[in-house]
Write a protein that holds these residues in place. Structure first.
Motif, PDB file in Angstrom:
ATOM      1  N   VAL A   1      -4.637   6.724   2.144  1.00 20.34           N
ATOM      2  CA  VAL A   1      -4.351   7.831   1.222  1.00 20.34           C
ATOM      3  C   VAL A   1      -3.054   8.560   1.572  1.00 20.34           C
ATOM      4  CG1 VAL A   1      -5.169  10.066   0.375  1.00 20.34           C
ATOM      5  CG2 VAL A   1      -6.740   8.117   0.505  1.00 20.34           C
ATOM      6  N   PRO A   2      -2.877   9.084   2.800  1.00 16.17           N
ATOM      7  CA  PRO A   2      -1.624   9.785   3.097  1.00 16.17           C
ATOM      8  C   PRO A   2      -0.415   8.862   3.130  1.00 16.17           C
ATOM      9  CG  PRO A   2      -2.979   9.611   5.072  1.00 16.17           C
ATOM     10  CD  PRO A   2      -3.828   9.156   3.938  1.00 16.17           C
ATOM     11  N   VAL A   3      -0.600   7.631   3.596  1.00 17.01           N
ATOM     12  CA  VAL A   3       0.521   6.686   3.603  1.00 17.01           C
ATOM     13  C   VAL A   3       0.972   6.413   2.164  1.00 17.01           C
ATOM     14  CG1 VAL A   3       1.163   4.288   4.072  1.00 17.01           C
ATOM     15  CG2 VAL A   3      -0.052   5.603   5.802  1.00 17.01           C
ATOM     16  N   GLY A   4       0.006   6.255   1.252  1.00 21.44           N
ATOM     17  CA  GLY A   4       0.342   6.033  -0.148  1.00 21.44           C
ATOM     18  C   GLY A   4       1.058   7.220  -0.768  1.00 21.44           C
ATOM     19  N   GLU A   5       0.631   8.424  -0.421  1.00 17.94           N
ATOM     20  CA  GLU A   5       1.292   9.614  -0.965  1.00 17.94           C
ATOM     21  C   GLU A   5       2.742   9.705  -0.499  1.00 17.94           C
ATOM     22  OE1 GLU A   5      -0.823  13.227  -0.365  1.00 17.94           O
ATOM     23  OE2 GLU A   5      -2.594  12.571  -1.479  1.00 17.94           O
ATOM     24  N   LEU A   6       2.980   9.447   0.779  1.00 14.01           N
ATOM     25  CA  LEU A   6       4.353   9.490   1.296  1.00 14.01           C
ATOM     26  C   LEU A   6       5.209   8.402   0.653  1.00 14.01           C
ATOM     27  CD1 LEU A   6       3.559  10.063   5.086  1.00 14.01           C
ATOM     28  CD2 LEU A   6       4.477  11.737   3.475  1.00 14.01           C
ATOM     29  N   PHE A   7       4.629   7.224   0.464  1.00 14.30           N
ATOM     30  CA  PHE A   7       5.341   6.091  -0.132  1.00 14.30           C
ATOM     31  C   PHE A   7       5.751   6.403  -1.567  1.00 14.30           C
ATOM     32  CE2 PHE A   7       4.467   1.768  -2.210  1.00 14.30           C
ATOM     33  CZ  PHE A   7       5.801   1.401  -2.169  1.00 14.30           C
ATOM     34  N   VAL A   8       4.814   6.888  -2.383  1.00 15.10           N
ATOM     35  CA  VAL A   8       5.098   7.155  -3.797  1.00 15.10           C
ATOM     36  C   VAL A   8       6.041   8.348  -3.942  1.00 15.10           C
ATOM     37  CG1 VAL A   8       4.054   7.818  -5.997  1.00 15.10           C
ATOM     38  CG2 VAL A   8       2.952   6.110  -4.560  1.00 15.10           C
ATOM     39  N   LYS A   9       5.930   9.308  -3.061  1.00 16.25           N
ATOM     40  CA  LYS A   9       6.857  10.442  -3.098  1.00 16.25           C
ATOM     41  C   LYS A   9       8.289   9.973  -2.925  1.00 16.25           C
ATOM     42  CE  LYS A   9       7.657  14.975  -0.966  1.00 16.25           C
ATOM     43  NZ  LYS A   9       7.208  15.936   0.077  1.00 16.25           N
ATOM     44  N   ARG A  10       8.472   8.974  -2.079  1.00 14.31           N
ATOM     45  CA  ARG A  10       9.807   8.414  -1.884  1.00 14.31           C
ATOM     46  C   ARG A  10      10.254   7.630  -3.119  1.00 14.31           C
ATOM     47  NH1 ARG A  10      12.906   7.914   2.519  1.00 14.31           N
ATOM     48  NH2 ARG A  10      14.481   6.280   2.583  1.00 14.31           N
ATOM     49  N   LEU A  11       9.322   6.892  -3.742  1.00 16.41           N
ATOM     50  CA  LEU A  11       9.663   6.136  -4.945  1.00 16.41           C
ATOM     51  C   LEU A  11      10.074   7.068  -6.083  1.00 16.41           C
ATOM     52  CD1 LEU A  11       6.903   3.354  -5.210  1.00 16.41           C
ATOM     53  CD2 LEU A  11       9.293   3.070  -4.541  1.00 16.41           C
ATOM     54  N   MET A  12       9.420   8.216  -6.189  1.00 14.75           N
ATOM     55  CA  MET A  12       9.686   9.144  -7.288  1.00 14.75           C
ATOM     56  C   MET A  12      11.108   9.686  -7.258  1.00 14.75           C
ATOM     57  SD  MET A  12       6.054  11.224  -7.339  1.00 14.75           S
ATOM     58  CE  MET A  12       6.753  12.571  -8.289  1.00 14.75           C
ATOM     59  N   ARG A  13      11.710   9.700  -6.072  1.00 11.92           N
ATOM     60  CA  ARG A  13      13.078  10.222  -5.980  1.00 11.92           C
ATOM     61  C   ARG A  13      14.073   9.377  -6.766  1.00 11.92           C
ATOM     62  NH1 ARG A  13      13.129  11.040   0.604  1.00 11.92           N
ATOM     63  NH2 ARG A  13      11.513  12.671   0.704  1.00 11.92           N
ATOM     64  N   SER A  14      13.735   8.087  -6.969  1.00 10.58           N
ATOM     65  CA  SER A  14      14.665   7.190  -7.668  1.00 10.58           C
ATOM     66  C   SER A  14      14.306   7.015  -9.142  1.00 10.58           C
ATOM     67  CB  SER A  14      14.670   5.814  -6.986  1.00 10.58           C
ATOM     68  OG  SER A  14      13.380   5.232  -7.009  1.00 10.58           O
TER      69      SER A  14
END
Length: 332
Positions: free
Chosen positions: A71-84
């Protein structure tokens, strides 16, 4: 007949075959889960292997620990994707990281209590030798996981949730080392395979869950298709890495000439076979979602198979927890 009813039926019609296909895939995938979902006893029946005390509880705790990582790993991952993602709406789903890390802390605490009693289920607090954890390799790794999840929960609740990546990385490293004791054949190679497997699996499962939560929050915004597309490209690489490391780990524990026999004659092999079938089903759902994403007029229609993929991945996590609690097959 009410005006517009024909148009409404036309809009609903294309969705029916898709729902049927999702249901068919999920039914087929569910057949592979019968043995692990019934617990360790059916998997062990007829193998001549004995279950360790508390295998069912340990499997559950391990599954919670794996889910808490995702769960937290996925949140950090998608947060990074959203920047682009161009034009991404500012609305984001509420973070589940603090709750997930807290659940991971409790699961790790439960597993540490088992290690502290000599890998036996404690009957009371008096049976737990906390000081003894510092004297063994497994005890130190169990303590590391407990402390790392606690630190991750505090980081997630702080003003800088991105810092939880470091304690989460420590949990993964400890789990990879725990899975391969020093007495095992080339333990460092096995730990490296398990570490990569854990990282990729957490990114895939946790990332997909967070993407779907974000799409629901964005309510059909065009940026949703772009976010799903960016995740899909990375997920393809993750799937390849998960498959490669999973096969590598299995071959280390079951040499090629004994695999077919051990897949049916050992509890580990039976549950591993169920996990493989599940992963094939998950891969089919993932492929279907990617095809829809590329060909459909509305990329967000890929959300239907993607949601089914999340449910199937949840079952994979549960099966993985059971797999870690079963006896490792003998290397013949």
């Amino acid at each position: 007949m009410k005006p517009g009813s024909g148009a409404a039926r036309a809009r609903r019609a294309p969705r029916t075959p898709g729902a049927v296909r999702v249901a068919a895939v999920l039914v087929l995938v569910a057949l592979a889960t019968l043995i692990p979902l019934l617990g360790p006893s059916p998997a062990l029946r007829g193998t001549g292997e004995a279950a360790a005390p508390g295998t069912g509880g340990i499997a559950l705790l391990r599954a919670v620990l794996f889910a808490a990582l995702s769960v937290p790993v996925g949140e950090l991952f998608v947060k990074r994707l959203m920047r682009s993602v161009p034009g991404a709406p500012p609305a984001v789903p509420r973070s589940w990281s603090t709750a997930a890390n807290s659940a991971g802390f409790l699961a790790a605490l439960g597993l540490a209590s088992v290690v502290a009693t000599g890998n036996l289920v404690p009957d009371s607090l008096a049976d737990i030798d906390v000081g003894g954890l510092y004297g063994t390799r497994d005890g130190k790794l169990a303590l590391l996981e407990v402390n790392a999840f606690l630190a991750a929960a505090l980081c997630a609740a702080s003003g800088r949730p991105g810092t939880q990546v470091w304690p989460l990385a420590a949990v993964m490293a400890a789990e990879a080392l725990r899975a391969h004791p020093a007495t095992e054949y080339s333990p460092l190679a096995g730990s490296a395979l398990t570490l990569v497997h854990l990282i990729c699996a957490s990114l895939w499962a946790g990332g997909l869950l967070q993407v779907l939560r974000t799409l629901r929050r964005w309510r059909g915004a065009e940026a949703g298709g772009a976010l799903l597309g960016r995740y899909a490209r990375v997920a393809l690489v993750l799937l390849v890495a998960i498959s490669a490391t999973g096969v590598g780990s299995s071959l280390r524990r079951m040499p090629p000439e004994t695999i077919l026999e051990q897949l049916t004659d050992t509890a580990y092999g039976r549950v591993l076979l169920a996990k493989v079938v599940l992963m094939v089903g998950v891969a089919a759902l993932a492929l279907w979602a990617r095809i829809r994403l590329a060909r459909a007029a509305d990329p967000l229609t890929a959300g239907t198979p993607a949601r089914a993929e999340v449910y199937a991945l949840g079952v994979v996590v549960a099966v993985s927890g059971l797999l870690t609690a079963l006896p490792v097959p003998i290397r013949w």
